[in-house]
Design a protein around this motif. Structure first.
Motif, PDB file in Angstrom:
ATOM      1  N   ARG A   1       0.836  -1.203   0.000  1.00  0.00           N
ATOM      2  CA  ARG A   1       0.000   0.000   0.000  1.00  0.00           C
ATOM      3  C   ARG A   1       0.875   1.259   0.000  1.00  0.00           C
ATOM      4  O   ARG A   1       1.072   1.867  -1.037  1.00  0.00           O
ATOM      5  CB  ARG A   1      -0.963  -0.038   1.204  1.00  0.00           C
ATOM      6  N   ASP A   2       1.489   1.593   1.119  1.00  0.00           N
ATOM      7  CA  ASP A   2       2.320   2.799   1.157  1.00  0.00           C
ATOM      8  C   ASP A   2       3.529   2.608   0.227  1.00  0.00           C
ATOM      9  O   ASP A   2       3.951   3.538  -0.473  1.00  0.00           O
ATOM     10  CB  ASP A   2       2.806   3.062   2.593  1.00  0.00           C
TER      11      ASP A   2
ATOM     12  N   LEU B   1      -7.009  -0.017   3.343  1.00  0.00           N
ATOM     13  CA  LEU B   1      -7.050   1.374   3.797  1.00  0.00           C
ATOM     14  C   LEU B   1      -8.353   2.045   3.352  1.00  0.00           C
ATOM     15  O   LEU B   1      -8.867   1.750   2.262  1.00  0.00           O
ATOM     16  CB  LEU B   1      -5.842   2.133   3.220  1.00  0.00           C
TER      17      LEU B   1
ATOM     18  N   HIS C   1      -8.482  -0.247   8.050  1.00  0.00           N
ATOM     19  CA  HIS C   1      -7.580   0.812   8.534  1.00  0.00           C
ATOM     20  C   HIS C   1      -8.112   2.136   8.008  1.00  0.00           C
ATOM     21  O   HIS C   1      -8.021   2.413   6.814  1.00  0.00           O
ATOM     22  CB  HIS C   1      -6.160   0.530   7.997  1.00  0.00           C
TER      23      HIS C   1
ATOM     24  N   PHE D   1      -8.451   6.425   8.275  1.00  0.00           N
ATOM     25  CA  PHE D   1      -7.612   7.556   8.723  1.00  0.00           C
ATOM     26  C   PHE D   1      -8.244   8.888   8.339  1.00  0.00           C
ATOM     27  O   PHE D   1      -9.075   8.967   7.438  1.00  0.00           O
ATOM     28  CB  PHE D   1      -6.217   7.464   8.083  1.00  0.00           C
TER      29      PHE D   1
ATOM     30  N   SER E   1      -5.979   5.913  12.174  1.00  0.00           N
ATOM     31  CA  SER E   1      -4.738   6.692  12.080  1.00  0.00           C
ATOM     32  C   SER E   1      -5.027   8.177  12.053  1.00  0.00           C
ATOM     33  O   SER E   1      -5.914   8.631  11.320  1.00  0.00           O
ATOM     34  CB  SER E   1      -3.983   6.347  10.791  1.00  0.00           C
TER      35      SER E   1
ATOM     36  N   GLU F   1      -3.688  11.077  10.562  1.00  0.00           N
ATOM     37  CA  GLU F   1      -2.709  11.469   9.552  1.00  0.00           C
ATOM     38  C   GLU F   1      -2.031  12.786   9.957  1.00  0.00           C
ATOM     39  O   GLU F   1      -2.680  13.698  10.454  1.00  0.00           O
ATOM     40  CB  GLU F   1      -3.369  11.608   8.166  1.00  0.00           C
TER      41      GLU F   1
ATOM     42  N   ASN G   1      -2.920   4.372  15.442  1.00  0.00           N
ATOM     43  CA  ASN G   1      -1.656   4.662  14.777  1.00  0.00           C
ATOM     44  C   ASN G   1      -1.423   6.178  14.785  1.00  0.00           C
ATOM     45  O   ASN G   1      -2.324   6.945  14.448  1.00  0.00           O
ATOM     46  CB  ASN G   1      -1.757   4.145  13.333  1.00  0.00           C
TER      47      ASN G   1
ATOM     48  N   PRO H   1       0.915   8.402  12.892  1.00  0.00           N
ATOM     49  CA  PRO H   1       1.959   8.432  11.872  1.00  0.00           C
ATOM     50  C   PRO H   1       2.771   9.721  11.875  1.00  0.00           C
ATOM     51  O   PRO H   1       2.255  10.797  12.173  1.00  0.00           O
ATOM     52  CB  PRO H   1       1.190   8.326  10.555  1.00  0.00           C
TER      53      PRO H   1
ATOM     54  N   THR I   1       3.700  11.315   9.210  1.00  0.00           N
ATOM     55  CA  THR I   1       3.386  11.308   7.777  1.00  0.00           C
ATOM     56  C   THR I   1       4.438  11.997   6.916  1.00  0.00           C
ATOM     57  O   THR I   1       4.732  11.564   5.815  1.00  0.00           O
ATOM     58  CB  THR I   1       2.009  11.993   7.584  1.00  0.00           C
TER      59      THR I   1
ATOM     60  N   HIS J   1       4.249   4.678  12.602  1.00  0.00           N
ATOM     61  CA  HIS J   1       4.257   4.647  11.132  1.00  0.00           C
ATOM     62  C   HIS J   1       5.136   5.831  10.721  1.00  0.00           C
ATOM     63  O   HIS J   1       4.711   6.985  10.833  1.00  0.00           O
ATOM     64  CB  HIS J   1       2.820   4.799  10.620  1.00  0.00           C
TER      65      HIS J   1
ATOM     66  N   HIS K   1       7.882   7.978   8.202  1.00  0.00           N
ATOM     67  CA  HIS K   1       8.475   8.229   6.878  1.00  0.00           C
ATOM     68  C   HIS K   1       9.887   8.767   7.064  1.00  0.00           C
ATOM     69  O   HIS K   1      10.242   9.312   8.116  1.00  0.00           O
ATOM     70  CB  HIS K   1       7.576   9.159   6.073  1.00  0.00           C
TER      71      HIS K   1
HETATM   72  O1  KIV Z   1       1.838   8.310   6.280  1.00  0.00           O
HETATM   73  C1  KIV Z   1       0.638   8.253   6.621  1.00  0.00           C
HETATM   74  O2  KIV Z   1       0.129   9.087   7.370  1.00  0.00           O
HETATM   75  C2  KIV Z   1      -0.158   7.152   6.098  1.00  0.00           C
HETATM   76  C3  KIV Z   1      -1.510   6.981   6.697  1.00  0.00           C
HETATM   77  C4  KIV Z   1      -2.529   6.688   5.678  1.00  0.00           C
HETATM   78  C5  KIV Z   1      -1.435   5.933   7.753  1.00  0.00           C
HETATM   79  O3  KIV Z   1       0.314   6.392   5.278  1.00  0.00           O
END
Ligand code: KIV
Ligand code: ZN
Length: 522
Positions: free
Chosen positions: A22-23, A82, A106, A108, A148, A150, A176, A178, A180, A211, A213
């Protein structure tokens, strides 16, 4: 301090939520076909991943179909889909997960001031209402619901706590938070989890999740800090694939927990010996090369070149190795069969390398192996991996390279006569170009007209020696969508044609997918 990773099984359990499909797939250029997604999902299941996020069902019929199919096939893991905070998204997600043994929705919504004001154009009170209604709707359809926030790390703490409390009250079982945009730091993220868990009265009713990045290169460090702060689910991807700079890399999280168990006393269910295989598969199907010095799975991760290091290693491997290559599934490069090897030995070798191909795919791969063994003196494990990955990636392609003849040299124009199979039709064209690669690409354009522009052309050798197979990557972009194709062959020009055609095939899949309407708003 311990010196090697023995994979201690004590400590608190951390749940691994993989979002490569997904991501990871949202990463520009990294699209996968349905068959490729299934291949990855099956390996993730074997790896021991607890939750596989299979996609975003509302995004397109293709995404919906792949979530359905992953849900149908996966035997052990929970399969997640999602959904934004809308009824349509949630219902479509529930429908896609219908056949899963264990399903998770899931859902968000953005909670930071900047996202609420500019992206959602909503007041905080409306967002809060949507948290309650979306989680409630999801909970009416499945027992396992993740919510989540976001852009959670740029959310005001009071509002974040109210949202989390509301989501748990409405039935969310996992929360969650995140990072982001990859903005937080380890200390800050650890403290965020401590604060939310302390301040939200019903926080003990849910599992908290990280979660992260990697925009500042801190995704793994932040994820581990979140675990120290009380999170017990880590969202990650193989090779750290993901939006922009990517997500936290699963192989790094798992091996950090194993290797530094002395200060990170947590365990996962992951069979680390499959990490290298998973990395190679994801790299092959997305055509995203793994950087040579990538932690855990890069080709240099266990290589020692300087004299001092080699000397130390010969005396005791602990001098420069904190984990063994075998613990992550790296086997010594070994010579495999030659051109006289039979189909049975070939199948056994593939099994050893982690492949379990169906009869037709096995026969096709065997034919290509025979061809390779005729042209190449030594066939190594890496050659086989490149060949089989190429076979897996191209098995369902609309366009295939059948034959290529190239005229190259100092006196141009160079020319290429190319035969392609396009949906069962055999077509040939001869083109000239500014060099042999240009001539080949011109021939492809003549046979399969398209407007995509070539963004990247890269060649590297799979193994050593002048007869090494060439692995070529080609990136094409069309209407803001980019895809990367990869091809392997002892002949660099054939590998180039295969890589370009592979990218075109991926582009055809991607053209069929459009973003859901009003993607920006809920
Ligand atoms: O990075 C993010 O916030 C996401 C959410 C959809 C969980 O991928
Ligand atoms: Zn993300």
């Amino acid at each position: 301090m311990t010196h090697t990773a023995h994979g201690s099984q004590d400590g608190e359990r951390v749940v691994i939520f993989d979002t490569t499909l997904r991501d990871g797939e949202q990463s520009p250029g990294a699209s996968m076909t349905l068959e490729e997604k299934l291949e990855v999902a099956e390996l993730l299941d074997q790896l021991g991943v607890d939750i596989i996020e299979a996609g975003f069902p509302i995004a397109s019929p293709g995404d919906f179909e792949s979530v359905c199919e992953v849900a149908r096939r996966v035997k052990n893991a929970t399969v997640a889909g999602l959904a934004r905070a809308s009824e349509k998204d949630i219902d479509r997600c529930a429908e896609a997960l219908r056949e899963a043994k264990r399903a998770r929705i899931h859902t968000f919504i953005s909670t930071s001031p900047v996202h609420m004001k500019y992206k959602l154009q909503m007041e905080p009170a409306r967002v809060l209402e949507l948290v309650a209604s979306s989680v409630g709707r999801a909970r009416n359809q499945v027992a396992d619901v993740e919510w989540s926030a976001e852009d959670g790390t740029r959310t005001e703490i009071d509002f974040l706590c109210r949202c989390v409390e509301t989501a748990i009250k409405a039935g969310a079982t996992t929360i969650n938070i995140p990072d982001t945009v990859g903005y937080t730091t380890p200390q800050e993220y650890e403290q965020l989890f401590r604060t939310v868990r302390e301040r939200v009265p019903n926080s003990d009713k849910a599992i908290f999740s990280v979660h992260c990045h990697d925009d500042l290169g801190l995704a793994v460090a932040n994820s581990l800090a979140g675990v120290r702060g009380g999170a017990r689910q880590v969202e990650c991807t193989i090779n750290g694939l993901g939006e922009r700079a990517g997500n936290a890399a699963m192989e790094e999280i798992v091996m950090a927990l194993k290797t530094r168990h002395d200060i990170l006393p947590y365990r996962t269910n992951i069979d680390a010996a499959l990490l290298t295989r998973a990395s190679k598969l994801v790299s092959a199907v997305t055509s995203f090369p793994v950087q040579y010095n990538k932690a855990i799975v890069g080709r240099n991760a266990f290589a020692h070149e300087s004299g001092i290091h080699q000397d130390g290693m010969l005396k005791n491997a602990h001098t420069y190795e904190i984990m063994t290559p075998e613990s992550v599934g790296v086997t010594k490069t070994s010579l495999v069969m030659g051109k006289h090897s039979g189909r049975h030995a070939f199948r056994e070798k593939l099994k050893e390398l982690g492949y379990d191909l169906g009869e037709n795919a096995l026969q096709d791969a065997f034919n290509r192996f025979k061809d390779l063994a005729d042209r190449k003196k030594f066939v190594y494990d890496e050659d086989l991996v490149a060949l089989v990955d190429d076979e897996i990636v191209s098995a369902h392609d609309h366009i295939k390279v059948l034959a290529l003849m190239v005229m190259a040299g100092t006196h141009g124009p160079q020319s290429a006569a190319l035969t392609l199979d396009i949906d069962g039709d055999k077509v040939t064209h001869q083109a000239t170009g500014n060099g042999p690669v240009d001539a080949i690409f011109n021939a492809i354009k003549a046979l399969a007209p398209h407007e995509a522009t070539l963004e990247l052309y890269q060649v590297h050798a799979v193994t050593e020696g002048i007869d090494a197979q060439a692995e070529v990557s080609v990136r094409l972009t069309e209407d803001g969508k980019s895809v990367t194709g990869r091809g392997a062959d002892p002949d660099t020009l054939v590998a180039s044609a295969r890589a370009y055609v592979s990218a075109l095939n991926k582009l055809m899949v991607k053209r069929g997918r459009s973003k859901p309407e009003a993607m920006q708003a809920v």
